[in-house]
Write an enzyme that holds these catalytic residues in place. Structure first.
Site: not given
Length: 341
Positions: A40, A43
């Site tokens: 994450t 990202h």
């Protein structure tokens, strides 16, 4: 305090001087010792479409960590200054139907540490005491810092009975690899994991996978024949979010098989539902960790001899954070740990 912040709406992350977080009556103030870089976080670093829609800027990010309690809110019970803790990164509301029924991991009002509120890539973090988990003395800081993704692996792997079963895991990222180790530890027969990244597949072999299959070079059905499997996989753990991987899983599941899905597809994904229907498959979506049953299972698995330490491949000081993000982005790493000491 030092912190890693998403300062700009563009690729990158920046080391900044940020204000120390303010603690409430029900909170803990944690001095961070180690953090790990999550997919994450990558990202967010790359500022992809999801991040652009989700992450407020500026934002201190990060949610995988271990630290020490240095201050306690006046309403908090059960914690002491000096306790070593990690924490559940999903902050739940406490008043929706699922929260009141004890299914807090299904809270519809979840707020994510390092996603919707200030995160753990900092010298100090504030979280509700409810979300903190005390780390047993015989579990290292390194392992405690990756309890969040380890929890994803444990939650997914232990969704169904594994004893004596043949398991297919699609996606050899760190979570998929840790899930393979969990499956073997609790008694699965064959654990087959697929990917196209040779570095990650070799890590999976070190972690106990029966077969780590590069699907660009080998046929999954040939591997099944090699292992003497005649009926298909009993349990599937989909960790990749890649449509072709999920299609291969549907093709090779046994009738009555059970699938747990953690990987998130990039968009809508068409599948042949007739295979699900005629095979009588069960598909379960997995989000986060069960609070806090998954956390107790994580600690117990490690204390009973499960070794997930090979998944940690890189260590960097926080001032060298860029090297850590570069290592994660290369695909030639397992978990990358940043030290704040």
């Amino acid at each position: 305090m030092k912190a890693l912040s998403k300062l700009k709406a563009e690729k990158g992350i920046w080391l900044v001087d940020a204000p120390k977080p303010v603690m409430g009556h029900n909170d803990l103030l944690i001095k961070i010792k180690k953090t790990a870089i999550c997919g994450t976080d990558m990202h967010i670093y790359n500022w992809d479409e999801w991040s652009q829609k989700t992450i407020p800027v500026p934002m201190v990010v990060g949610h995988e960590y271990v630290g020490e309690v240095v201050d306690i809110g006046q309403e908090v019970r059960g914690f002491n200054i000096g306790d070593r803790v990690s924490g559940e990164g999903h902050i739940t509301c406490g008043h929706c139907r699922n929260c009141r029924a004890g299914r807090t991991h299904l809270c519809r009002n979840t707020s994510g540490v390092g996603v919707n509120r200030e995160g753990s890539f900092a010298e100090y973090l504030v979280i509700p005491a409810f979300n903190a988990f005390k780390i047993p003395d015989d579990i290292s800081d390194d392992l405690a810092s990756i309890f969040d993704p380890f929890g994803n692996a444990v939650h997914t792997a232990l969704s169904f009975d594994l004893v004596g079963e043949d398991v297919l895991i699609t996606g050899a990222g760190p979570i998929g690899i840790m899930a393979a180790a969990v499956c073997r530890h609790v008694g699965a027969r064959h654990v087959v994991i697929t990917d196209v990244n040779e570095y990650r597949l070799e890590l999976a072999r070190k972690m106990g996978a029966t077969r780590a299959v590069n699907v660009s070079k080998e046929s999954l059905k040939d591997v099944m024949k090699e292992l003497g499997m005649t009926e298909g996989f009993d349990v599937g753990l989909e960790m990749s979010g890649v449509p072709s991987a999920f299609h291969a899983m549907l093709d090779t599941m046994n009738h009555g098989g059970k699938i747990a899905m953690l990987g998130i597809p990039g968009g809508e994904m068409a599948i042949d539902w007739s295979k699900v229907i005629f095979k009588g498959l069960v598909i379960k979506g997995i989000y986060g960790r069960e609070m806090f049953e998954t956390w107790y299972k994580m600690a117990s698995l490690i204390q009973s001899g499960l070794d997930i330490s090979p998944i940690i491949t890189h260590h960097f000081k926080i001032d060298d954070f860029q090297q850590g993000f570069d290592a994660m982005g290369s695909g030639q790493s397992g978990k990358v740990i940043l030290s704040w000491d």
